[in-house]
Design a protein around this motif. Structure first.
Motif, PDB file in Angstrom:
ATOM      1  N   THR A 163       0.811  -1.221   0.000  1.00  0.00           N
ATOM      2  CA  THR A 163       0.000   0.000   0.000  1.00  0.00           C
ATOM      3  C   THR A 163       0.840   1.265   0.000  1.00  0.00           C
ATOM      4  O   THR A 163       0.309   2.361  -0.093  1.00  0.00           O
ATOM      5  CB  THR A 163      -0.901   0.021   1.246  1.00  0.00           C
ATOM      6  N   GLY A 164       2.143   1.126   0.123  1.00  0.00           N
ATOM      7  CA  GLY A 164       3.006   2.294   0.256  1.00  0.00           C
ATOM      8  C   GLY A 164       3.250   2.655   1.710  1.00  0.00           C
ATOM      9  O   GLY A 164       4.150   3.430   2.023  1.00  0.00           O
ATOM     10  N   HIS A 165       2.438   2.101   2.587  1.00  0.00           N
ATOM     11  CA  HIS A 165       2.604   2.303   4.026  1.00  0.00           C
ATOM     12  C   HIS A 165       3.417   1.128   4.555  1.00  0.00           C
ATOM     13  O   HIS A 165       2.930   0.004   4.594  1.00  0.00           O
ATOM     14  CB  HIS A 165       1.229   2.371   4.696  1.00  0.00           C
ATOM     15  N   VAL A 166       4.661   1.385   4.919  1.00  0.00           N
ATOM     16  CA  VAL A 166       5.579   0.297   5.234  1.00  0.00           C
ATOM     17  C   VAL A 166       5.137  -0.494   6.450  1.00  0.00           C
ATOM     18  O   VAL A 166       5.055  -1.732   6.418  1.00  0.00           O
ATOM     19  CB  VAL A 166       7.013   0.837   5.437  1.00  0.00           C
ATOM     20  N   ALA A 167       4.850   0.179   7.553  1.00  0.00           N
ATOM     21  CA  ALA A 167       4.566  -0.546   8.791  1.00  0.00           C
ATOM     22  C   ALA A 167       3.879   0.357   9.800  1.00  0.00           C
ATOM     23  O   ALA A 167       3.935   1.592   9.704  1.00  0.00           O
ATOM     24  CB  ALA A 167       5.859  -1.087   9.394  1.00  0.00           C
ATOM     25  N   ASP A 168       3.229  -0.275  10.761  1.00  0.00           N
ATOM     26  CA  ASP A 168       2.729   0.400  11.947  1.00  0.00           C
ATOM     27  C   ASP A 168       3.567  -0.063  13.126  1.00  0.00           C
ATOM     28  O   ASP A 168       3.828  -1.267  13.288  1.00  0.00           O
ATOM     29  CB  ASP A 168       1.258   0.059  12.202  1.00  0.00           C
ATOM     30  N   LEU A 169       3.981   0.880  13.954  1.00  0.00           N
ATOM     31  CA  LEU A 169       4.769   0.573  15.150  1.00  0.00           C
ATOM     32  C   LEU A 169       3.982   0.971  16.386  1.00  0.00           C
ATOM     33  O   LEU A 169       3.351   2.032  16.418  1.00  0.00           O
ATOM     34  CB  LEU A 169       6.106   1.304  15.108  1.00  0.00           C
ATOM     35  N   PHE A 170       4.025   0.122  17.410  1.00  0.00           N
ATOM     36  CA  PHE A 170       3.253   0.340  18.624  1.00  0.00           C
ATOM     37  C   PHE A 170       4.188   0.297  19.831  1.00  0.00           C
ATOM     38  O   PHE A 170       5.031  -0.606  19.936  1.00  0.00           O
ATOM     39  CB  PHE A 170       2.165  -0.720  18.759  1.00  0.00           C
ATOM     40  N   GLU A 171       4.037   1.275  20.704  1.00  0.00           N
ATOM     41  CA  GLU A 171       4.919   1.368  21.854  1.00  0.00           C
ATOM     42  C   GLU A 171       4.749   0.173  22.787  1.00  0.00           C
ATOM     43  O   GLU A 171       3.666  -0.418  22.882  1.00  0.00           O
ATOM     44  CB  GLU A 171       4.655   2.668  22.624  1.00  0.00           C
ATOM     45  N   ALA A 172       5.822  -0.170  23.477  1.00  0.00           N
ATOM     46  CA  ALA A 172       5.805  -1.303  24.399  1.00  0.00           C
ATOM     47  C   ALA A 172       4.720  -1.126  25.447  1.00  0.00           C
ATOM     48  O   ALA A 172       4.450  -0.023  25.914  1.00  0.00           O
ATOM     49  CB  ALA A 172       7.169  -1.446  25.065  1.00  0.00           C
ATOM     50  N   GLY A 173       4.093  -2.225  25.832  1.00  0.00           N
ATOM     51  CA  GLY A 173       3.032  -2.174  26.831  1.00  0.00           C
ATOM     52  C   GLY A 173       1.676  -2.402  26.197  1.00  0.00           C
ATOM     53  O   GLY A 173       1.543  -3.147  25.218  1.00  0.00           O
ATOM     54  N   LEU A 174       0.665  -1.738  26.733  1.00  0.00           N
ATOM     55  CA  LEU A 174      -0.704  -1.971  26.275  1.00  0.00           C
ATOM     56  C   LEU A 174      -0.900  -1.700  24.782  1.00  0.00           C
ATOM     57  O   LEU A 174      -1.581  -2.488  24.109  1.00  0.00           O
ATOM     58  CB  LEU A 174      -1.683  -1.135  27.101  1.00  0.00           C
ATOM     59  N   PRO A 175      -0.336  -0.629  24.199  1.00  0.00           N
ATOM     60  CA  PRO A 175      -0.538  -0.417  22.755  1.00  0.00           C
ATOM     61  C   PRO A 175      -0.055  -1.599  21.920  1.00  0.00           C
ATOM     62  O   PRO A 175      -0.755  -2.056  21.005  1.00  0.00           O
ATOM     63  CB  PRO A 175       0.283   0.849  22.467  1.00  0.00           C
ATOM     64  N   ALA A 176       1.138  -2.112  22.224  1.00  0.00           N
ATOM     65  CA  ALA A 176       1.673  -3.251  21.471  1.00  0.00           C
ATOM     66  C   ALA A 176       0.873  -4.520  21.748  1.00  0.00           C
ATOM     67  O   ALA A 176       0.585  -5.305  20.837  1.00  0.00           O
ATOM     68  CB  ALA A 176       3.141  -3.467  21.826  1.00  0.00           C
ATOM     69  N   LEU A 177       0.498  -4.720  23.011  1.00  0.00           N
ATOM     70  CA  LEU A 177      -0.267  -5.912  23.371  1.00  0.00           C
ATOM     71  C   LEU A 177      -1.602  -5.967  22.642  1.00  0.00           C
ATOM     72  O   LEU A 177      -2.025  -7.022  22.163  1.00  0.00           O
ATOM     73  CB  LEU A 177      -0.513  -5.927  24.880  1.00  0.00           C
ATOM     74  N   ARG A 178      -2.279  -4.838  22.533  1.00  0.00           N
ATOM     75  CA  ARG A 178      -3.618  -4.826  21.932  1.00  0.00           C
ATOM     76  C   ARG A 178      -3.553  -5.014  20.416  1.00  0.00           C
ATOM     77  O   ARG A 178      -4.484  -5.574  19.819  1.00  0.00           O
ATOM     78  CB  ARG A 178      -4.349  -3.535  22.267  1.00  0.00           C
ATOM     79  N   LYS A 179      -2.471  -4.581  19.786  1.00  0.00           N
ATOM     80  CA  LYS A 179      -2.400  -4.636  18.326  1.00  0.00           C
ATOM     81  C   LYS A 179      -1.681  -5.873  17.801  1.00  0.00           C
ATOM     82  O   LYS A 179      -1.916  -6.305  16.673  1.00  0.00           O
ATOM     83  CB  LYS A 179      -1.705  -3.380  17.793  1.00  0.00           C
TER      84      LYS A 179
END
Length: 350
Positions: free
Chosen positions: A129-145
């Motif tokens: 899609t041209g969008h390389v990646a989504d990055l999520f901070e350690a903790g709840l954001p990463a856990l949920r995604k």
């Protein structure tokens, strides 16, 4: 154990567990090695194949390939965990022997990992899609995604040093506990240690299900608790929740994650199961016949899931402390429904 000469430590290891798929695993290994990047390796762990897997792999002359064998079939979970542990790369990436990879995208993927240094993540499938990646901070954001996503295994990646620190061969080898999803428990714990990523570039391709596709070795629907059945989904939602209850995060975060697992399990054990049984190709892959699941059965499965989930939490002391109320579940379900409707309207108006 037998193995080819080992390459020196490298940046990225493609780890392939295999069993009795000599032609597809040979083609897959050759495809990865079409990438001329010297800073990658391919690690294959054969699970006691009775076909010509080892001789076919021995015909591939490339120092970046390392081939091992268990000697006998040690089970799917054993093979997955141990092939990851044999990696020498800074990152290890799982690749199933029936799937495929685009060699042209490997170096860019390696560069992404080296630049962003996520602790774990997985690759999405489909057109870039041209969008390389989504990055999520350690903790709840990463856990949920990323944690407990139950994504298709090819393209799960891990920072190898962190992964080895989890003692995965001991802690996640019990099939009755992890089912077909040991990687999801591992990703959840690594999501607390560092950022998690979802990589969107078109790199991996799962096996295309056709009338002639090979049937699954690891899953057979003759078992009442096959992972995609309502009982299987209930079991995994409960075990994920028990795992969450033991994570070193606060109670509010645990409740939020357990609510997520409830909603995920409820949907996949009802609507998801109904869709699966209507798909002839998927049913053939899992050794079952198609059938129509009516509304009455779907509602019955929903009630059964709710009762089973609540009972499962009540029998586990740490999870019992995180017990969900009907009000909490209703609010979460309503919020999810509103969000889904809002996204649909936004797409329609775009």
């Amino acid at each position: 154990m037998t193995a080819t000469d080992r390459a020196p430590a490298t940046a990225l290891s493609f780890c392939i567990p295999t069993f009795n798929r000599s032609s597809t695993v040979q083609a897959l290994v050759r495809r990865v090695l079409q990438c001329d990047d010297p800073d990658i390796e391919v690690v294959v762990l054969d699970n006691g194949s009775t076909d010509d897997t080892l001789s076919r792999l021995a015909s591939i002359d490339d120092p970046r390939l390392s081939v091992h064998t268990n000697g006998s079939n040690r089970g799917v979970i054993f093979n997955i965990l141990h092939v990851l542990l044999k990696a020498r790369g800074d990152y290890c990436c799982l690749l199933l022997d029936k799937d495929s990879v685009d060699p042209a995208g490997i170096t860019a993927f390696k560069s992404f990992l080296q630049k962003e240094r996520p602790a774990t993540g997985f690759c999405e499938y489909g057109p870039a899609t041209g969008h390389v990646a989504d990055l999520f901070e350690a903790g709840l954001p990463a856990l949920r995604k990323v944690g407990y996503a139950c994504h298709h295994p090819s393209g799960y990646f891990f920072e190898a040093k962190r992964l080895r620190g989890l003692d995965i061969a001991t802690r996640f080898s019990d099939f009755d506990y992890v089912g077909h999803f040991p990687l999801d428990f591992m990703q959840a714990e690594l999501s607390l240690q560092g950022r998690a990523a979802v990589y969107h570039c078109d790199l991996f391709s799962p096996e295309q299900l056709t009338a002639t596709a090979k049937k699954s070795f690891g899953t057979h629907a003759g078992k009442e608790d096959a992972f995609f059945s309502p009982k299987g989904r209930l079991k995994m939602a409960t075990n994920f929740s028990r795992h969450i209850a033991r994570l070193p995060i606060d109670g509010g975060q645990k409740r939020a994650l357990i609510t997520d697992r409830y909603l995920q399990g409820l949907i996949t054990s009802t609507l998801g199961y109904r869709r699966l049984l209507a798909n002839e190709l998927i049913c053939n892959h899992y050794h079952i016949a198609t059938r129509r699941v009516g509304l009455k059965e779907t509602l019955s499965e929903a009630v059964g899931f709710h009762k089973g989930f609540m009972q499962g939490l009540s029998t586990d002391a740490p999870a019992r402390a995180m017990a969900l109320s009907t009000t909490t579940i209703a609010l979460a379900f309503t919020w999810r429904a509103i969000g889904a409707l809002a996204r649909r309207l936004a797409r329609a108006w775009a």
